[in-house]
Scaffold this motif. Structure first.
Motif, PDB file in Angstrom:
ATOM      1  N   ALA A 244       0.981  -1.139  -0.114  1.00 54.25           N
ATOM      2  CA  ALA A 244      -0.144   0.574  -0.490  1.00 54.25           C
ATOM      3  C   ALA A 244       0.817   0.875   0.346  1.00 54.25           C
ATOM      4  O   ALA A 244       1.582   1.325   0.813  1.00 54.25           O
ATOM      5  CB  ALA A 244      -1.532   0.191   1.165  1.00 54.25           C
ATOM      6  N   HIS A 245       0.362   2.349  -0.186  1.00 53.61           N
ATOM      7  CA  HIS A 245       0.640   3.165  -1.022  1.00 53.61           C
ATOM      8  C   HIS A 245      -0.512   4.990  -0.503  1.00 53.61           C
ATOM      9  O   HIS A 245      -0.927   4.465  -1.468  1.00 53.61           O
ATOM     10  CB  HIS A 245       2.380   3.430  -1.389  1.00 53.61           C
ATOM     11  N   PRO A 246       0.831   5.927   0.110  1.00 51.21           N
ATOM     12  CA  PRO A 246      -0.606   7.123  -0.439  1.00 51.21           C
ATOM     13  C   PRO A 246      -0.010   7.564  -2.344  1.00 51.21           C
ATOM     14  O   PRO A 246       0.421   7.403  -2.785  1.00 51.21           O
ATOM     15  CB  PRO A 246      -0.188   8.053   0.348  1.00 51.21           C
ATOM     16  N   ILE A 247      -1.710   8.337  -2.326  1.00 55.62           N
ATOM     17  CA  ILE A 247      -1.686   8.773  -3.551  1.00 55.62           C
ATOM     18  C   ILE A 247      -2.124  10.599  -3.671  1.00 55.62           C
ATOM     19  O   ILE A 247      -2.949  10.387  -2.614  1.00 55.62           O
ATOM     20  CB  ILE A 247      -2.568   7.936  -5.221  1.00 55.62           C
ATOM     21  N   SER A 248      -1.294  10.873  -3.995  1.00 54.10           N
ATOM     22  CA  SER A 248      -2.249  12.359  -4.014  1.00 54.10           C
ATOM     23  C   SER A 248      -3.298  12.470  -4.437  1.00 54.10           C
ATOM     24  O   SER A 248      -3.850  11.688  -6.351  1.00 54.10           O
ATOM     25  CB  SER A 248      -1.213  13.342  -4.919  1.00 54.10           C
ATOM     26  N   ARG A 249      -4.387  13.095  -4.380  1.00 57.15           N
ATOM     27  CA  ARG A 249      -5.617  13.927  -5.221  1.00 57.15           C
ATOM     28  C   ARG A 249      -5.455  14.101  -6.372  1.00 57.15           C
ATOM     29  O   ARG A 249      -6.042  14.100  -7.104  1.00 57.15           O
ATOM     30  CB  ARG A 249      -6.380  14.099  -4.227  1.00 57.15           C
TER      31      ARG A 249
END
Length: 260
Positions: A244-249
């Motif tokens: 899992a990794h964060p994604i910019s909107r």
């Protein structure tokens, strides 16, 4: 036709879409399992039809995922229209923070405060732990490889699917998601280390797939602690979470699983 009658018809359509979405999840799991069995059975095969069958299997999986996303978008349109004409979603008017009423009750799309959200999540996590042995047994009976001593968190999603994460797993999992570089990525997006796993499970539990990132990682959007977040999560067909990794909107996402 009165507003009440329109809302009731929209509610029924919304409920049917939920049932259809659950069917696509089951279909996707069956397709993935069938592809793995086929790949194993045909390893080293010179049968000329093998590549074409594999391609068709891949396309079938992609089509199912696209159908699932289209249904999600249709539900969002229904909800938006219901909000416009009735002031609440198709699932019904809100009763308590974070919940809705009606036959298709599901978490609301907005969280009024971080206090309510985190209290709920801590309670949910505690309740879920009482079911770990039951869920692990269910996965083992299905022939899935699961390492009970390494399981750090599990949940049964609203569609009935069991997902979990393990530590000390060479293929990924908690250690991979919580390595220093990944923790820094989440922190730059405003998510501290202690909230990362809560975000991942909240996204799987009540998030919406809004696109795909990397090779084949779905991106979920969810309201978490009062903020709308996006996180890309890889869950194997067995149910184990491996990344899992964060994604910019602001980042543009693919609408198809694989790059064309």
């Amino acid at each position: 036709m009165s507003v009440t009658e329109v809302v009731e018809q929209l509610r029924q359509a919304h409920a049917l879409l939920t049932v259809a979405r659950e069917a696509t999840i089951v279909a996707e799991a069956a397709i993935s399992e069938g592809r793995e069995i086929f790949d194993h059975a045909t390893t080293g095969s010179v049968w000329p039809q093998v590549p074409e069958i594999r391609r068709l299997g891949q396309e079938a999986g992609d089509d199912v995922r696209l159908a699932h996303n289209a249904m999600i978008q249709a539900q969002q349109i229904i909800d938006d229209y219901c909000h416009t004409i009735a002031g609440h979603s198709a699932a019904g008017p809100e009763t308590t923070p974070g919940t809705t009423t009606g036959p298709t009750a599901r978490p609301a799309e907005t969280a009024p405060s971080s206090t309510v959200d985190m209290t709920s999540k801590e309670s949910d996590a505690t309740d879920h732990r009482t079911h770990y042995a039951e869920w692990i047994g269910e996965r083992e009976r299905a022939g899935v490889v699961i390492r009970p001593k390494n399981v750090t968190r599990m949940t049964r999603m609203p569609n009935g699917r069991i997902v979990w994460i393990e530590e000390k797993n060479p293929d990924g999992g908690q250690d991979h998601i919580l390595d220093d570089d990944r923790i820094d990525e989440f922190r730059r997006m405003g998510v501290p280390e202690e909230d990362i796993m809560d975000l991942v499970f909240t996204a799987l539990d009540r998030g919406t797939v809004v696109g795909y990132s990397g090779k084949d990682r779905p991106v979920y959007e969810v309201v978490f602690k009062g903020e709308r977040r996006r996180v890309a999560i890889t869950v194997m067909w067995t149910g184990i979470i491996i990344g899992a990794h964060p994604i910019s909107r602001k980042r543009k996402l693919r609408t198809r699983l694989h790059r064309s």
